[in-house]
Motif scaffolding. Structure first.
Motif, short mmCIF file in Angstrom:
data_model
loop_
_atom_site.label_atom_id
_atom_site.label_comp_id
_atom_site.label_asym_id
_atom_site.label_seq_id
_atom_site.Cartn_x
_atom_site.Cartn_y
_atom_site.Cartn_z
N PRO A 1 -25.33 -62.11 139.76
CA PRO A 1 -24.67 -63.35 139.33
C PRO A 1 -25.64 -64.50 139.09
CG PRO A 1 -23.43 -62.34 141.12
CD PRO A 1 -24.72 -61.58 141.00
N VAL A 2 -26.63 -64.65 139.97
CA VAL A 2 -27.60 -65.74 139.81
C VAL A 2 -28.41 -65.55 138.53
CG1 VAL A 2 -29.67 -66.81 140.77
CG2 VAL A 2 -27.75 -66.25 142.27
N LEU A 3 -28.89 -64.34 138.29
CA LEU A 3 -29.70 -64.07 137.11
C LEU A 3 -28.88 -64.19 135.83
CD1 LEU A 3 -31.62 -61.01 138.57
CD2 LEU A 3 -32.64 -63.22 137.98
N THR A 4 -27.67 -63.65 135.84
CA THR A 4 -26.81 -63.73 134.66
C THR A 4 -26.47 -65.18 134.33
OG1 THR A 4 -25.85 -61.56 135.12
CG2 THR A 4 -24.59 -63.02 133.69
N ALA A 5 -26.21 -65.96 135.36
CA ALA A 5 -25.80 -67.34 135.14
C ALA A 5 -26.93 -68.23 134.66
CB ALA A 5 -25.20 -67.92 136.42
N HIS A 6 -28.18 -67.94 135.07
CA HIS A 6 -29.22 -68.95 134.91
C HIS A 6 -30.46 -68.54 134.12
CE1 HIS A 6 -26.98 -71.76 137.24
NE2 HIS A 6 -26.91 -70.94 138.26
#
Length: 246
Positions: A86-91
């Motif tokens: 989620p962190v990588l996909t979001a940012h």
């Protein structure tokens, strides 16, 4: 009961289930839109950002200016927690596809999203099949101009950096494209392996300068893998700089 437990039980966990169902169903519907997975990717970014917001997860980023928005990369990130995707996909500011173990494609809703969005499955139990998967990833990058993200450790580690497998280096060399070291710190404290409750907290996302593969061949994959591991270790160990809150 600890306040974070109430928040996770009553808000974050139900929201995660709803978002996962929405992601799978919407990705399947959007697969009928001929955009090569771009629509599904955009929706997955929205879902990831919503999950982080509901969970009280704050992300700070360093080094995103190193990335050329029009370039294609192999991203190589450490893998400490289920919160990493989620962190990588979001940012990460560049559209990419995950090279994910094939078992994830069988998970309800998540598998639906992975299949319909063009993410790449790898069979870790079969070396020959795994090599085909990495060659397919390199071909996808060349033909479609889409970046790929690999977790070179192979599985979640709980925060301690483990040895890297050569997959990320192999794909980058096979495709003739640069590889980007990425480090995440703090995700294992927000969602540690073996737990399902998300703690609010802060994550540091660090990106290093892309490593060119120009002039390298597949024979250099061990050397490139070692360099990647060293760069990610340096990112994880280095003192925080002036990071931009996202």
């Amino acid at each position: 009961m600890n306040p974070f437990l109430w928040r996770s039980l009553l808000l974050t966990s139900p929201a995660a289930v709803v978002l996962m169902a929405m992601l799978g169903i919407t990705s399947l519907i959007l697969s009928f839109v001929p955009k090569g997975g771009a629509a599904q990717y955009a929706f997955s970014r929205w879902c990831a950002r919503m999950l982080l917001r509901v969970g009280g997860v704050r992300v700070k980023a360093e080094g995103l200016e190193e990335l050329n928005p029009g370039a294609v990369y192999v991203f190589a990130s450490n893998h400490a927690s289920l919160m990493d995707p989620p962190v990588l996909t979001a940012h990460l500011p560049i559209q990419f596809r995950y090279l994910a173990k094939k078992e994830l494609f069988r998970v309800p809703f998540l598998g639906m999203h992975l299949r319909s969005s063009g993410h790449l499955a790898v069979d870790r139990s079969d070396a020959r099949a795994g090599l085909r998967s990495m060659s397919d990833a390199a071909r996808t990058m060349r033909d479609k101009g889409i970046s790929v993200l690999v977790f070179p450790e192979g599985s979640r580690t709980g925060g301690e950096l483990k040895d890297f497998k050569e997959g990320a280096a192999y794909i980058a060399l096979k495709a003739g494209l640069p590889v980007v070291p990425v480090a995440l710190s703090g995700t294992h404290q927000i969602l540690s392996p073996g737990r399902l409750l998300i703690r609010p907290g802060e994550v540091l996302l660090r990106v290093a300068e892309p490593i060119s593969t120009l002039g390298m061949t597949l024979k250099d994959r061990a050397r490139l893998t070692e360099l990647l591991h060293r760069r990610v270790a340096d990112l994880m160990a280095g003192p925080p700089e002036e990071a931009s809150a996202i």
